[in-house]
Design a protein around this motif. Structure first.
Motif, PDB file in Angstrom:
ATOM      1  N   TRP A  95       6.592  16.233 -39.556  1.00 34.14           N
ATOM      2  CA  TRP A  95       7.712  15.335 -39.246  1.00 34.14           C
ATOM      3  C   TRP A  95       8.659  15.327 -40.430  1.00 34.14           C
ATOM      4  O   TRP A  95       8.253  15.094 -41.560  1.00 34.14           O
ATOM      5  CB  TRP A  95       7.201  13.924 -38.984  1.00 34.14           C
ATOM      6  CG  TRP A  95       6.270  13.859 -37.826  1.00 34.14           C
ATOM      7  CD1 TRP A  95       4.904  13.876 -37.856  1.00 34.14           C
ATOM      8  CD2 TRP A  95       6.634  13.778 -36.453  1.00 34.14           C
ATOM      9  NE1 TRP A  95       4.402  13.823 -36.583  1.00 34.14           N
ATOM     10  CE2 TRP A  95       5.444  13.756 -35.699  1.00 34.14           C
ATOM     11  CE3 TRP A  95       7.852  13.731 -35.777  1.00 34.14           C
ATOM     12  CZ2 TRP A  95       5.436  13.669 -34.314  1.00 34.14           C
ATOM     13  CZ3 TRP A  95       7.841  13.652 -34.394  1.00 34.14           C
ATOM     14  CH2 TRP A  95       6.649  13.619 -33.675  1.00 34.14           C
TER      15      TRP A  95
ATOM     16  N   ASP B 174      14.947  12.219 -40.551  1.00 33.85           N
ATOM     17  CA  ASP B 174      16.292  12.409 -40.010  1.00 33.85           C
ATOM     18  C   ASP B 174      17.205  11.440 -40.754  1.00 33.85           C
ATOM     19  O   ASP B 174      17.135  10.235 -40.540  1.00 33.85           O
ATOM     20  CB  ASP B 174      16.292  12.122 -38.509  1.00 33.85           C
ATOM     21  CG  ASP B 174      17.641  12.348 -37.861  1.00 33.85           C
ATOM     22  OD1 ASP B 174      18.685  12.214 -38.547  1.00 33.85           O
ATOM     23  OD2 ASP B 174      17.659  12.640 -36.658  1.00 33.85           O
TER      24      ASP B 174
ATOM     25  N   THR C 179      19.384   8.929 -38.620  1.00 30.18           N
ATOM     26  CA  THR C 179      18.806   7.793 -37.904  1.00 30.18           C
ATOM     27  C   THR C 179      17.741   7.053 -38.705  1.00 30.18           C
ATOM     28  O   THR C 179      17.404   5.921 -38.379  1.00 30.18           O
ATOM     29  CB  THR C 179      18.135   8.258 -36.593  1.00 30.18           C
ATOM     30  OG1 THR C 179      17.007   9.086 -36.923  1.00 30.18           O
ATOM     31  CG2 THR C 179      19.109   9.006 -35.701  1.00 30.18           C
TER      32      THR C 179
ATOM     33  N   GLY D 279      14.756   7.977 -38.601  1.00 25.33           N
ATOM     34  CA  GLY D 279      13.529   8.262 -37.866  1.00 25.33           C
ATOM     35  C   GLY D 279      12.965   9.619 -38.254  1.00 25.33           C
ATOM     36  O   GLY D 279      13.357  10.214 -39.261  1.00 25.33           O
ATOM     37  N   TRP D 280      12.057  10.085 -37.420  1.00 21.69           N
ATOM     38  CA  TRP D 280      11.351  11.333 -37.710  1.00 21.69           C
ATOM     39  C   TRP D 280      11.621  12.383 -36.635  1.00 21.69           C
ATOM     40  O   TRP D 280      11.556  12.083 -35.459  1.00 21.69           O
ATOM     41  CB  TRP D 280       9.842  11.066 -37.812  1.00 21.69           C
ATOM     42  CG  TRP D 280       9.552  10.129 -38.930  1.00 21.69           C
ATOM     43  CD1 TRP D 280       9.321   8.781 -38.835  1.00 21.69           C
ATOM     44  CD2 TRP D 280       9.514  10.448 -40.317  1.00 21.69           C
ATOM     45  NE1 TRP D 280       9.134   8.257 -40.095  1.00 21.69           N
ATOM     46  CE2 TRP D 280       9.248   9.259 -41.024  1.00 21.69           C
ATOM     47  CE3 TRP D 280       9.675  11.624 -41.031  1.00 21.69           C
ATOM     48  CZ2 TRP D 280       9.142   9.212 -42.404  1.00 21.69           C
ATOM     49  CZ3 TRP D 280       9.575  11.581 -42.419  1.00 21.69           C
ATOM     50  CH2 TRP D 280       9.303  10.380 -43.087  1.00 21.69           C
ATOM     51  N   ARG D 281      11.946  13.597 -37.069  1.00 24.52           N
ATOM     52  CA  ARG D 281      12.153  14.727 -36.170  1.00 24.52           C
ATOM     53  C   ARG D 281      10.956  15.662 -36.276  1.00 24.52           C
ATOM     54  O   ARG D 281      10.483  15.934 -37.380  1.00 24.52           O
ATOM     55  CB  ARG D 281      13.397  15.516 -36.571  1.00 24.52           C
ATOM     56  CG  ARG D 281      14.691  14.823 -36.257  1.00 24.52           C
ATOM     57  CD  ARG D 281      15.868  15.717 -36.568  1.00 24.52           C
ATOM     58  NE  ARG D 281      15.882  16.018 -38.005  1.00 24.52           N
ATOM     59  CZ  ARG D 281      16.334  17.135 -38.542  1.00 24.52           C
ATOM     60  NH1 ARG D 281      16.827  18.080 -37.792  1.00 24.52           N
ATOM     61  NH2 ARG D 281      16.315  17.333 -39.846  1.00 24.52           N
TER      62      ARG D 281
ATOM     63  N   GLU E 248       9.449   1.474 -40.475  1.00 23.43           N
ATOM     64  CA  GLU E 248       8.472   2.218 -39.679  1.00 23.43           C
ATOM     65  C   GLU E 248       7.975   1.379 -38.497  1.00 23.43           C
ATOM     66  O   GLU E 248       7.762   1.919 -37.408  1.00 23.43           O
ATOM     67  CB  GLU E 248       7.298   2.663 -40.551  1.00 23.43           C
ATOM     68  CG  GLU E 248       7.671   3.704 -41.596  1.00 23.43           C
ATOM     69  CD  GLU E 248       7.992   5.060 -41.018  1.00 23.43           C
ATOM     70  OE1 GLU E 248       7.133   5.640 -40.327  1.00 23.43           O
ATOM     71  OE2 GLU E 248       9.108   5.557 -41.265  1.00 23.43           O
TER      72      GLU E 248
ATOM     73  N   LEU F  29      10.584   1.593 -35.912  1.00 18.63           N
ATOM     74  CA  LEU F  29      10.522   2.901 -35.260  1.00 18.63           C
ATOM     75  C   LEU F  29       9.377   2.960 -34.256  1.00 18.63           C
ATOM     76  O   LEU F  29       9.545   3.493 -33.157  1.00 18.63           O
ATOM     77  CB  LEU F  29      10.360   4.016 -36.301  1.00 18.63           C
ATOM     78  CG  LEU F  29      11.563   4.295 -37.199  1.00 18.63           C
ATOM     79  CD1 LEU F  29      11.178   5.281 -38.296  1.00 18.63           C
ATOM     80  CD2 LEU F  29      12.748   4.819 -36.394  1.00 18.63           C
ATOM     81  N   GLN F  30       8.220   2.420 -34.624  1.00 23.67           N
ATOM     82  CA  GLN F  30       7.082   2.398 -33.701  1.00 23.67           C
ATOM     83  C   GLN F  30       7.425   1.636 -32.434  1.00 23.67           C
ATOM     84  O   GLN F  30       7.127   2.097 -31.332  1.00 23.67           O
ATOM     85  CB  GLN F  30       5.854   1.771 -34.360  1.00 23.67           C
ATOM     86  CG  GLN F  30       5.056   2.711 -35.198  1.00 23.67           C
ATOM     87  CD  GLN F  30       3.766   2.076 -35.700  1.00 23.67           C
ATOM     88  OE1 GLN F  30       3.668   0.863 -35.889  1.00 23.67           O
ATOM     89  NE2 GLN F  30       2.767   2.909 -35.940  1.00 23.67           N
TER      90      GLN F  30
ATOM     91  N   ASP G 244       9.076   5.963 -31.667  1.00 17.96           N
ATOM     92  CA  ASP G 244       9.121   7.156 -32.514  1.00 17.96           C
ATOM     93  C   ASP G 244       7.690   7.609 -32.805  1.00 17.96           C
ATOM     94  O   ASP G 244       6.946   6.907 -33.488  1.00 17.96           O
ATOM     95  CB  ASP G 244       9.855   6.853 -33.818  1.00 17.96           C
ATOM     96  CG  ASP G 244      10.088   8.077 -34.687  1.00 17.96           C
ATOM     97  OD1 ASP G 244       9.205   8.964 -34.737  1.00 17.96           O
ATOM     98  OD2 ASP G 244      11.154   8.141 -35.337  1.00 17.96           O
TER      99      ASP G 244
ATOM    100  N   ALA H 273       6.419   7.736 -36.583  1.00 19.33           N
ATOM    101  CA  ALA H 273       6.402   6.528 -37.411  1.00 19.33           C
ATOM    102  C   ALA H 273       4.977   6.142 -37.806  1.00 19.33           C
ATOM    103  O   ALA H 273       4.064   6.210 -36.992  1.00 19.33           O
ATOM    104  CB  ALA H 273       7.068   5.372 -36.670  1.00 19.33           C
TER     105      ALA H 273
END
Length: 148
Positions: free
Chosen positions: A34, A37, A40, A42-44, A128, A131-132, A136, A139
């Protein structure tokens, strides 16, 4: 971490060309990567770079502790993101401390460094968790408690 991934040192936290990346075990015994990003926070998915990270010899790939990874992620989020709410207020607090040190042409005092580190650990968990809740899959707020 799965025992095999842990013993081989495959899963972990990295700076990959100045971008935070984590490699984590999957339920089927594999690995997933991951990448943060910056747009955002977040995680890609970044499975395409797992081999490059694992088999890299030097270059622009650095292994990081969980604590250093948390600090890097929050440094990036604080620099890249804007918004409202408690997380962003804390990012602004860190920015104000940094701006003061820069204006005075000095390093952080030990108290400032400790405050920034504590704020970033807190914002990491807060971000995080958000995000969860938003779904995501990358996260993981527990990283901040891995190495206090």
């Amino acid at each position: 971490m799965t025992e095999a991934a842990n013993s081989l040192g495959l899963a972990g936290y990295y700076d990959y060309y100045d971008n935070p990346v984590k490699i984590v075990p999957t339920a089927d015994g594999g690995l997933a990567a991951w990448r943060l990003d910056r747009g955002t926070g977040g995680w890609r998915p970044a499975n395409d770079i797992i081999d490059e990270i694992i088999f890299a010899m030097g270059g622009e790939i650095f292994v990081r502790s969980a604590d250093r990874f948390v600090q890097r992620v929050e440094e990036e989020r604080g620099l890249s993101l804007r918004g409202d709410g408690p997380v962003f207020a804390l990012y602004e607090t860190v920015a104000a401390i940094a701006q003061q040190a820069i204006a005075e042409n000095r390093a952080y005092t030990p108290e400032e460094a400790a405050l920034i580190k504590g704020i970033r650990r807190r914002t990491f968990v807060m971000f995080e968790e958000q995000l969860q809740r938003a779904g995501d899959p990358g996260a993981d707020p527990t990283i901040a408690s891995t190495n206090p």
